[in-house]
Design an enzyme around this catalytic site. Structure first.
Site, short mmCIF file in Angstrom:
data_model
loop_
_atom_site.label_atom_id
_atom_site.label_comp_id
_atom_site.label_asym_id
_atom_site.label_seq_id
_atom_site.Cartn_x
_atom_site.Cartn_y
_atom_site.Cartn_z
N MET A 27 51.02 -39.85 -9.82
CA MET A 27 52.18 -38.97 -9.83
C MET A 27 52.66 -38.76 -8.39
O MET A 27 53.37 -37.79 -8.10
CB MET A 27 51.84 -37.63 -10.49
N GLY A 28 52.27 -39.66 -7.48
CA GLY A 28 52.74 -39.59 -6.12
C GLY A 28 52.06 -38.51 -5.30
O GLY A 28 51.01 -38.00 -5.68
N GLU A 32 44.10 -40.13 0.25
CA GLU A 32 43.10 -41.18 0.44
C GLU A 32 42.42 -41.58 -0.89
O GLU A 32 42.02 -42.73 -1.06
CB GLU A 32 42.08 -40.68 1.49
N HIS A 34 43.88 -41.89 -3.81
CA HIS A 34 44.74 -42.91 -4.43
C HIS A 34 44.59 -44.25 -3.70
O HIS A 34 44.51 -45.31 -4.33
CB HIS A 34 46.21 -42.50 -4.37
N GLN A 58 53.26 -33.92 -19.41
CA GLN A 58 51.87 -33.46 -19.29
C GLN A 58 51.77 -32.09 -18.63
O GLN A 58 50.66 -31.60 -18.41
CB GLN A 58 51.01 -34.50 -18.57
N VAL A 174 36.95 -39.16 -4.25
CA VAL A 174 36.96 -39.21 -2.78
C VAL A 174 37.06 -37.77 -2.28
O VAL A 174 37.87 -36.99 -2.77
CB VAL A 174 38.14 -40.06 -2.26
N MET A 182 39.58 -34.64 -3.03
CA MET A 182 40.99 -34.82 -2.64
C MET A 182 41.88 -34.66 -3.86
O MET A 182 41.55 -35.14 -4.95
CB MET A 182 41.18 -36.19 -2.02
N SER A 183 43.00 -33.97 -3.67
CA SER A 183 43.94 -33.73 -4.76
C SER A 183 45.30 -33.43 -4.15
O SER A 183 45.39 -32.77 -3.11
CB SER A 183 43.46 -32.52 -5.58
O1 PAF Z 1 46.17 -38.60 -12.85
C1 PAF Z 1 47.41 -38.60 -12.76
O2 PAF Z 1 47.97 -38.63 -11.66
C2 PAF Z 1 48.26 -38.59 -14.02
O3 PAF Z 1 47.68 -37.81 -15.01
C3 PAF Z 1 48.59 -40.00 -14.56
C4 PAF Z 1 47.33 -40.73 -15.00
C5 PAF Z 1 49.29 -40.81 -13.48
C6 PAF Z 1 49.52 -39.89 -15.76
O4 PAF Z 1 50.71 -39.25 -15.44
#
Ligand code: PAF
Length: 278
Positions: A27-28, A32, A34, A58, A174, A182-183
């Site tokens: 989701m952008g 680190e 990702h 979601q 991570v 990390m989030s």
């Molecule tokens: O983990 C995420 O960032 C989201 O839940 C995903 C898997 C990209 C779905 O929108």
């Protein structure tokens, strides 16, 4: 690196990509964690596609969809550094045109933990990920263990919906040097909350230590984790769970593999973390 905004262009470009194709849905507002998924995907596949799509379905009505952090230019610069082949960034109306009303929904496993706290969350995740899988047609897809329930749900979905040419891979969380997972949502934390947020991982390490010292009573482990977190004045426990790591059934007596997971709120920010006892 090719930037693609329409579903039709993504499908066309996919035909030209050397296989196997690895896929990292995001989701952008990348970090680190990702990039570790992308690097790993790159090491196992000939091409890597990343999607950036803040998925409205979601988020619950009271949640942070509108405020979710977004910085596509920064994300693209980061993805260049890890040699991503294509970035799929569809607008919301491409993914959900007017009148859209088709959903992918799993059973029991999505009603627990995050599903109990956020009743429509997993329906949104499984729907968007199915759509992304159909568009990108990856051979392998990568998710982080930080969202442990999401990883379990998506693995089960791929298996039970016979997505047989696709391997769903979960990679370790991570962490920052002080242990905080990390989030993208860590950006919401004030300096004092950020400092206090280390209590999540400390409490998970405590659970691990108690297990290693022979404690098998889940209630006692739960209580000691709670006691530790409550020493942090800014932390508000949403839930602590000690569950079977595959079914997410809550455990009275800890049997392996067990997923110890928790959500702690700092102000309006919900932080998730977990470890698996093996
Ligand atoms: O983990 C995420 O960032 C989201 O839940 C995903 C898997 C990209 C779905 O929108």
């Amino acid at each position: 690196m090719r930037i693609i905004e329409s579903i039709a262009d993504m499908k066309k470009f996919r035909l030209k990509l050397p296989e196997p194709v690895g896929f990292v849905p995001t989701m952008g507002y990348l970090h680190e964690g990702h990039l570790a998924l992308v690097r790993h995907a790159k090491s196992e596949n000939k091409s890597v596609v990343v999607s950036i799509f803040v998925n409205p379905t979601q988020f619950g009505p009271q949640e942070d969809f509108g405020k979710y952090p977004r910085d596509p230019q920064r994300d693209l610069a980061m993805l260049e550094t890890v040699k991503t082949d294509a970035v799929f960034m569809p607008p919301v109306e491409e993914m959900y045109p007017p009148g859209y009303d088709t959903w992918v929904e799993l059973g029991k496993i999505t009603h627990r933990l995050e599903g109990a706290a956020r009743p429509t969350h997993f329906r949104g995740v499984t729907t968007v990920v199915t759509k992304l899988f159909n568009i990108v047609q990856p051979n392998r897809a990568y998710f982080g263990q930080k969202d442990a329930q999401q990883a379990l749900v998506l693995t089960k979905m791929a298996r039970e919906l016979n997505m047989d040419d696709l391997e769903v891979i979960t990679l370790p969380t991570v962490r920052e040097p002080d242990g905080l997972a990390m989030s993208s949502r860590n950006i919401y934390l004030s300096p004092a909350e950020r400092k206090g947020a280390t209590v999540l991982y400390q409490s998970l390490r405590l659970a691990e230590q108690l297990y290693q010292n022979g404690e098998r009573d889940a209630r006692k482990v739960h209580q000691q984790m709670l006691d530790l977190i409550q020493k942090e004045p800014l932390a508000q426990v949403d839930y602590i769970s000690i569950a079977n790591a595959e079914t997410l059934d809550e455990l009275d007596t800890i049997k392996l593999p067990a997923l110890v997971s928790l959500v702690v709120k700092f102000g309006r920010t919900r932080l998730l973390d977990n470890i698996v006892l093996r």
